[in-house]
Scaffold this active site. Structure first.
Site, PDB file in Angstrom:
ATOM      1  CB  SER A 147      77.770  40.641  19.228  1.00  0.00           C
ATOM      2  OG  SER A 147      79.167  40.601  19.018  1.00  0.00           O
ATOM      3  NE  ARG A 148      75.860  42.084  11.321  1.00  0.00           N
ATOM      4  CZ  ARG A 148      75.567  43.357  11.537  1.00  0.00           C
ATOM      5  NH1 ARG A 148      76.493  44.155  12.033  1.00  0.00           N
ATOM      6  NH2 ARG A 148      74.379  43.842  11.267  1.00  0.00           N
ATOM      7  CB  VAL A 149      82.538  39.078  17.166  1.00  0.00           C
ATOM      8  CG1 VAL A 149      83.638  38.221  17.769  1.00  0.00           C
ATOM      9  CG2 VAL A 149      83.126  40.089  16.189  1.00  0.00           C
TER      10      VAL A 149
END
Length: 510
Positions: free
Chosen positions: A366-368
């Site tokens: 998850s790039r968040v």
């Protein structure tokens, strides 16, 4: 006398009406269907029509302009081909394709044009929005910082989702992609998130199972089901994700939070390829047209968190994609991975060994990340992913022979407990406090002596025990979403007592 005066009055009114009427020549462009096959109508005689325009056929059917040629228009029918014949007149409505939106669609099953499929009356729309809408600009977006909890421990702890994020769920056929997305929808019964489920090219029985699961376990009164099934016209399947996105954007633009699940974009890309080949567009890689990347980019970019000046609403997207033999480097999965803010990869081997959800921790991301994770959960989940990855590597080496090192044995035992926690049956979503308690107990070594087979029972009994024995800690964590030392100690104590009770029952049984 009376008849003559009546005739005079009628004549005077008629003359006055004629004086008010604007008489003159009226020109109207009319085309004709010159060729018809497979949901595509080739129309001649409408030189000024624009791309995406809504066209009306004299039989009552509708279509939209898919591509424009020098002599003909390629129009995609939104109704069955049988309702249109060669030679029918076609006219430009002057409108783009729009869908009805509003709160009246909550709890309903509709087609991509907003027509009911559940046998009820047509919902009353609050507004009509174009299916193709521009994505919010950079200035119009806010930071993705608020978590979207799914109730699935492996997702919330390792790959946290934020409201306004786009997270791809990708894997082979029958690995639990839809099940994971539906569990996320069901868990929103504990939140204020409005959910939209879009079915693209799915079997009717599969769609019925999704609706039944949400009706039984979730809050169906806050869900919309947009169905472009496998038996629907190709045009309806093509516009289904765009129509569902417009329905969800209605709530986002009102300052609410929405979640859209698109099941799935691989089938949508296949429909797009089919329409492109039928309209004689030049094929590219794997026979897909050259704009297939732009097709999904302009769709998924519409999912966003709006700035406070625009109400602060959010639209989170969970698109699904299917791989073949786990090939993530295929054309469509690669495109979608590059568009989205991360991916949850489901593994066929894990699924076949009954480890579900079958999330591949090494390939998922998850790039968040922690920016949208609750502080309490972020505090206790820091080392879980690293420990689990090390365990998977060590487990592979143990197949070649016994391990005598005590430290390595301890790592393997701990990894087995982590796997036992992350294995979670369907429709058993965990609250934030449940997840925090389990991970805190794992970090403190509470599970080191608990048999892996008893992890599921302990997890099932935990919520009720926390509510009864650690009510103050549960309330404090739900309010602040932060974890104090006192609250952590109280939560771990409850888990410890549950583990001890299990050992006592096992001793008595033996």
């Amino acid at each position: 006398m009376t008849d003559r005066s009546t005739d005079t009055d009628w004549l005077a009114r008629s003359r006055a009406q004629l004086d008010r009427t604007d008489l003159g020549a009226e020109a109207r462009a009319v085309g004709r269907v010159v060729q018809l096959a497979d949901g595509i109508a080739h129309v001649s005689g409408l030189p000024s029509v624009s791309l995406g325009a809504l066209l009306s056929v004299e039989s009552g059917a509708f279509a939209f302009a898919h591509s424009l040629g020098a002599e003909e228009i390629n129009a995609v029918l939104l109704d069955e081909t049988a309702s249109v014949a060669v030679g029918d007149q076609v006219s430009d409505t002057g409108e783009v394709l729009r869908v009805p939106v509003g709160a009246g669609f909550l709890g309903r099953i509709v087609d991509p044009l907003g027509r009911p499929l559940d046998g009820g009356a047509a919902p009353a729309p609050e507004d009509w929005l174009p299916v193709e809408r521009p994505a919010p600009g950079i200035i119009e977006r806010g930071l993705v910082s608020e978590p979207l909890e799914t109730g699935v421990l492996v997702v919330d702890s390792l790959f946290a989702l934020g409201r306004g994020q786009r997270e791809l769920i990708v894997g082979d056929r029958a690995t639990g992609k839809t099940a994971l997305a539906v569990d996320a929808i069901i868990h929103q019964k504990h939140s204020d998130v409005v959910c939209v489920y879009v079915a693209v090219g799915q079997r009717a029985t599969a769609i019925e199972r999704v609706v039944a699961a949400v009706r039984e376990h979730g809050a169906i009164e806050r869900c919309i089901f947009v169905v472009g099934s496998a038996s629907a016209a190709p045009g309806l399947q093509w516009i289904a994700p765009f129509a569902g996105m417009s329905m969800a954007e209605h709530f986002r633009d009102k300052g609410q939070d929405a979640l859209i699940v698109i099941d799935d974009l691989t089938q949508h890309a296949a429909t797009h390829r089919e329409l492109a080949l039928l309209t004689r567009e030049p094929p590219g890689r794997e026979a897909y047209p050259g704009d297939v990347f732009y097709l999904h980019a302009r769709l998924l970019e519409r999912a966003a968190k709006l700035s406070p000046e625009l109400g602060g609403g959010s639209l989170t997207a969970l698109p699904l994609a299917e791989t073949d033999a786990g090939n993530l480097s295929a054309y469509i999965p690669t495109n979608l991975i590059s568009i989205t803010d991360g991916q949850i990869v489901l593994n066929t081997h894990l699924f076949s060994t009954n480890l579900r959800p079958a999330v591949d921790v090494g390939l998922s991301v998850s790039r968040v990340g922690g920016k949208a994770q609750a502080p309490a959960l972020r505090k206790v989940s820091g080392r879980v992913r690293l420990d689990y990855a090390q365990f998977q590597e060590l487990e592979m080496f143990t197949r070649f022979g016994g391990i005598q090192n005590a430290r390595v044995k301890g790592q393997i035992a701990r990894g087995e407990r982590i796997r036992g926690l992350l294995t979670q049956p369907r429709f058993s979503g965990l609250r934030l406090v449940d997840q925090v308690a389990l991970l805190a107990a794992l970090a403190d070594g509470v599970f080191d002596t608990v048999p892996v087979g008893r992890m599921a029972e302990l997890r099932r009994r935990l919520p009720a025990r926390l509510d009864s024995e650690a009510a103050d800690a549960v309330a404090a964590l739900a309010k602040s979403r932060a974890l104090t030392d006192e609250a952590r100690a109280a939560l771990v104590a409850v888990v410890s007592r549950l583990a001890e009770e299990g050992r006592e029952r096992e001793a008595v049984a033996t």
